[in-house]
Design a protein around this motif. Structure first.
Motif, PDB file in Angstrom:
ATOM      1  N   HIS A 106       0.810  -1.224   0.000  1.00  0.00           N
ATOM      2  CA  HIS A 106       0.000   0.000   0.000  1.00  0.00           C
ATOM      3  C   HIS A 106       0.835   1.263   0.000  1.00  0.00           C
ATOM      4  O   HIS A 106       0.328   2.349  -0.216  1.00  0.00           O
ATOM      5  CB  HIS A 106      -1.039   0.016   1.118  1.00  0.00           C
ATOM      6  CG  HIS A 106      -0.490  -0.196   2.472  1.00  0.00           C
ATOM      7  ND1 HIS A 106       0.085   0.790   3.185  1.00  0.00           N
ATOM      8  CD2 HIS A 106      -0.437  -1.313   3.244  1.00  0.00           C
ATOM      9  CE1 HIS A 106       0.475   0.312   4.349  1.00  0.00           C
ATOM     10  NE2 HIS A 106       0.181  -0.960   4.413  1.00  0.00           N
ATOM     11  N   GLY A 107       2.113   1.089   0.275  1.00  0.00           N
ATOM     12  CA  GLY A 107       3.027   2.209   0.092  1.00  0.00           C
ATOM     13  C   GLY A 107       2.777   3.384   1.012  1.00  0.00           C
ATOM     14  O   GLY A 107       2.067   3.281   2.002  1.00  0.00           O
ATOM     15  N   LEU A 108       3.364   4.487   0.645  1.00  0.00           N
ATOM     16  CA  LEU A 108       3.392   5.649   1.496  1.00  0.00           C
ATOM     17  C   LEU A 108       2.072   6.410   1.530  1.00  0.00           C
ATOM     18  O   LEU A 108       1.724   7.018   2.518  1.00  0.00           O
ATOM     19  CB  LEU A 108       4.495   6.583   0.984  1.00  0.00           C
ATOM     20  CG  LEU A 108       5.392   7.226   2.015  1.00  0.00           C
ATOM     21  CD1 LEU A 108       6.151   6.160   2.788  1.00  0.00           C
ATOM     22  CD2 LEU A 108       6.382   8.143   1.317  1.00  0.00           C
ATOM     23  N   ALA A 109       1.339   6.347   0.432  1.00  0.00           N
ATOM     24  CA  ALA A 109       0.197   7.239   0.262  1.00  0.00           C
ATOM     25  C   ALA A 109      -0.778   7.195   1.439  1.00  0.00           C
ATOM     26  O   ALA A 109      -1.067   8.219   2.044  1.00  0.00           O
ATOM     27  CB  ALA A 109      -0.524   6.915  -1.030  1.00  0.00           C
ATOM     28  N   GLN A 110      -1.214   5.985   1.766  1.00  0.00           N
ATOM     29  CA  GLN A 110      -2.206   5.864   2.821  1.00  0.00           C
ATOM     30  C   GLN A 110      -1.624   6.279   4.175  1.00  0.00           C
ATOM     31  O   GLN A 110      -2.271   6.930   4.972  1.00  0.00           O
ATOM     32  CB  GLN A 110      -2.668   4.417   2.913  1.00  0.00           C
ATOM     33  CG  GLN A 110      -4.146   4.329   3.070  1.00  0.00           C
ATOM     34  CD  GLN A 110      -4.753   3.552   1.939  1.00  0.00           C
ATOM     35  OE1 GLN A 110      -4.109   2.721   1.330  1.00  0.00           O
ATOM     36  NE2 GLN A 110      -5.996   3.811   1.661  1.00  0.00           N
ATOM     37  N   ARG A 157     -11.544   0.844   4.479  1.00  0.00           N
ATOM     38  CA  ARG A 157     -11.556  -0.496   3.895  1.00  0.00           C
ATOM     39  C   ARG A 157     -10.184  -1.150   4.087  1.00  0.00           C
ATOM     40  O   ARG A 157     -10.087  -2.308   4.467  1.00  0.00           O
ATOM     41  CB  ARG A 157     -11.907  -0.424   2.403  1.00  0.00           C
ATOM     42  CG  ARG A 157     -12.447  -1.741   1.862  1.00  0.00           C
ATOM     43  CD  ARG A 157     -12.882  -1.614   0.401  1.00  0.00           C
ATOM     44  NE  ARG A 157     -13.716  -0.442   0.160  1.00  0.00           N
ATOM     45  CZ  ARG A 157     -13.442   0.535  -0.719  1.00  0.00           C
ATOM     46  NH1 ARG A 157     -12.324   0.486  -1.416  1.00  0.00           N
ATOM     47  NH2 ARG A 157     -14.253   1.538  -0.894  1.00  0.00           N
ATOM     48  N   HIS A 158      -9.176  -0.372   3.844  1.00  0.00           N
ATOM     49  CA  HIS A 158      -7.826  -0.914   3.969  1.00  0.00           C
ATOM     50  C   HIS A 158      -7.507  -1.301   5.418  1.00  0.00           C
ATOM     51  O   HIS A 158      -7.008  -2.384   5.695  1.00  0.00           O
ATOM     52  CB  HIS A 158      -6.783   0.086   3.466  1.00  0.00           C
ATOM     53  CG  HIS A 158      -5.398  -0.433   3.590  1.00  0.00           C
ATOM     54  ND1 HIS A 158      -4.783  -1.129   2.576  1.00  0.00           N
ATOM     55  CD2 HIS A 158      -4.531  -0.414   4.627  1.00  0.00           C
ATOM     56  CE1 HIS A 158      -3.593  -1.510   2.987  1.00  0.00           C
ATOM     57  NE2 HIS A 158      -3.407  -1.082   4.233  1.00  0.00           N
ATOM     58  N   ALA A 159      -7.844  -0.409   6.342  1.00  0.00           N
ATOM     59  CA  ALA A 159      -7.500  -0.642   7.751  1.00  0.00           C
ATOM     60  C   ALA A 159      -8.254  -1.847   8.328  1.00  0.00           C
ATOM     61  O   ALA A 159      -7.794  -2.502   9.250  1.00  0.00           O
ATOM     62  CB  ALA A 159      -7.781   0.606   8.576  1.00  0.00           C
ATOM     63  N   LYS A 160      -9.416  -2.109   7.759  1.00  0.00           N
ATOM     64  CA  LYS A 160     -10.205  -3.248   8.205  1.00  0.00           C
ATOM     65  C   LYS A 160      -9.435  -4.555   8.013  1.00  0.00           C
ATOM     66  O   LYS A 160      -9.488  -5.454   8.843  1.00  0.00           O
ATOM     67  CB  LYS A 160     -11.498  -3.291   7.385  1.00  0.00           C
ATOM     68  CG  LYS A 160     -12.696  -3.811   8.145  1.00  0.00           C
ATOM     69  CD  LYS A 160     -13.945  -3.591   7.322  1.00  0.00           C
ATOM     70  CE  LYS A 160     -15.184  -3.889   8.148  1.00  0.00           C
ATOM     71  NZ  LYS A 160     -16.401  -3.497   7.435  1.00  0.00           N
ATOM     72  N   ASN A 161      -8.723  -4.629   6.909  1.00  0.00           N
ATOM     73  CA  ASN A 161      -8.036  -5.870   6.565  1.00  0.00           C
ATOM     74  C   ASN A 161      -6.545  -5.861   6.852  1.00  0.00           C
ATOM     75  O   ASN A 161      -5.885  -6.876   6.708  1.00  0.00           O
ATOM     76  CB  ASN A 161      -8.247  -6.181   5.086  1.00  0.00           C
ATOM     77  CG  ASN A 161      -9.710  -6.379   4.782  1.00  0.00           C
ATOM     78  OD1 ASN A 161     -10.400  -7.119   5.480  1.00  0.00           O
ATOM     79  ND2 ASN A 161     -10.218  -5.670   3.780  1.00  0.00           N
ATOM     80  N   CYS A 162      -6.034  -4.689   7.212  1.00  0.00           N
ATOM     81  CA  CYS A 162      -4.590  -4.600   7.394  1.00  0.00           C
ATOM     82  C   CYS A 162      -4.290  -4.200   8.833  1.00  0.00           C
ATOM     83  O   CYS A 162      -4.490  -3.049   9.218  1.00  0.00           O
ATOM     84  CB  CYS A 162      -4.015  -3.583   6.417  1.00  0.00           C
ATOM     85  SG  CYS A 162      -2.263  -3.317   6.648  1.00  0.00           S
TER      86      CYS A 162
END
Ligand code: ZN
Lengths: 216, 88
Positions: free
Chosen positions: B10-14, B36-41
């Motif tokens: 996911h790199g730096l952006a998020q 959405r990303h934080a839910k799975n990561c």
């Protein structure tokens, strides 16, 4: 959007007082000092190395305010203008510039290294109610972490997260762009977060148990 | 825990946007992306939650303001009084 019917900010309680002072009632100036001395002093102890520096900053700021109050155009709240004067006073004293390329906090520093263990879950301290979490020791650790920040980052974090100014207000106080404020704020927060993480790694917080419990 | 390709993906952006997310300075779509990303990561969720708590702690220590030390308050008052007398 341009709202230019009235150059005076309507909700500023200080407007009347300042108009009077500027029309010659300098005897009312101490009232302006009384309103802000404590706020400014607390800003001073967050920003300066020691109490002596904080006191000097407060005094010099009010001397500058007295000198330049006639130039205040009511384009912002007086409080914002006051902080603008205060931060200048602070930096001038140390002959420092916010634009100097000193002491950058690189984001790489905060990114988890390849080797770093991926945490299995959110640590307890991050989910704890503040009133249970915050004690004197943690308060001191937090203040210490803020003091360890390079000055330009400390200014942004203190103005945004402690003094409660918005991004755009902070940008105007420091004469920096909003995106610059956002970058500095994020890095400053990551820095403080890292210090807190280190602290809780050694003094794990467990809900409703003493903080000296042994890490597993 | 060997080579989970965590941050490369996911790199730096998020990561860079998490503060803006907490400050509600992002548009709806970017917020949804982050959620959405934080839910799975878990790594990003930990980052987000610890960062959020850090900000809340900063806010809360602002509430215990120290009073101005009495001797300084007196000195300041005298200085200001003298100033107003000279110019007033
Ligand atoms: Zn992630």
């Amino acid at each position: 959007m341009s709202i230019s019917q009235n150059p005076r900010t309507p909700n500023d309680d200080d407007t009347e007082l300042i108009i009077q002072i500027n029309s010659g009632r300098t005897d009312l100036f101490p009232e302006l000092v009384r309103r802000y001395e404590q706020k400014l002093y607390n800003f001073g102890i967050r920003m300066c190395r020691d109490v002596q520096d904080a006191e000097d900053m407060v005094q010099d700021t009010f001397l500058n305010v007295f000198r330049y109050l006639k130039d205040f155009r009511f384009e912002s709240r007086f409080k914002n203008w006051l902080y603008r004067v205060a931060t200048r006073t602070c930096l001038k004293k140390k002959r420092k510039s916010l634009y100097a390329p000193e002491e950058e906090l690189s984001l790489d520093y905060f990114l988890p290294g390849e080797e770093a263990a991926i945490p299995a879950r959110v640590p307890d301290w991050a989910a704890a109610p503040l009133d249970q979490l915050l004690n004197e020791e943690l308060g001191n650790r937090l203040r210490q972490a803020v003091h360890e920040l390079p000055e330009s980052y400390r200014l942004v974090l203190v103005l945004r997260d402690m003094e409660g100014f918005s991004t755009s207000e902070t940008a105007r106080i420091l004469n920096l762009s909003e995106s610059n404020i956002k970058v500095r704020l994020h890095r400053a927060r990551l820095f403080v977060r890292q210090k807190l993480t280190d602290y809780f790694d050694h003094e794990p917080y467990t809900p409703s148990s003493p903080s000296w419990s042994c890490p597993v | 825990m060997s080579h989970t390709p965590h941050h490369p993906h996911h790199g730096l952006a998020q990561f860079e946007k998490l503060s803006e997310y907490l400050d509600r300075e992002l548009d709806e779509l970017t917020c949804q992306d982050i959620e959405r990303h934080a839910k799975n990561c878990i790594a990003c969720r930990v980052c987000l939650e610890t960062l959020k708590q850090t900000v809340m702690l900063c806010h809360s220590i602002n509430h215990d303001e120290k009073p101005v030390p009495p001797d300084f308050a007196i000195r300041l008052k005298e200085t200001i009084k003298a100033l107003c007398r000279d110019k007033g």
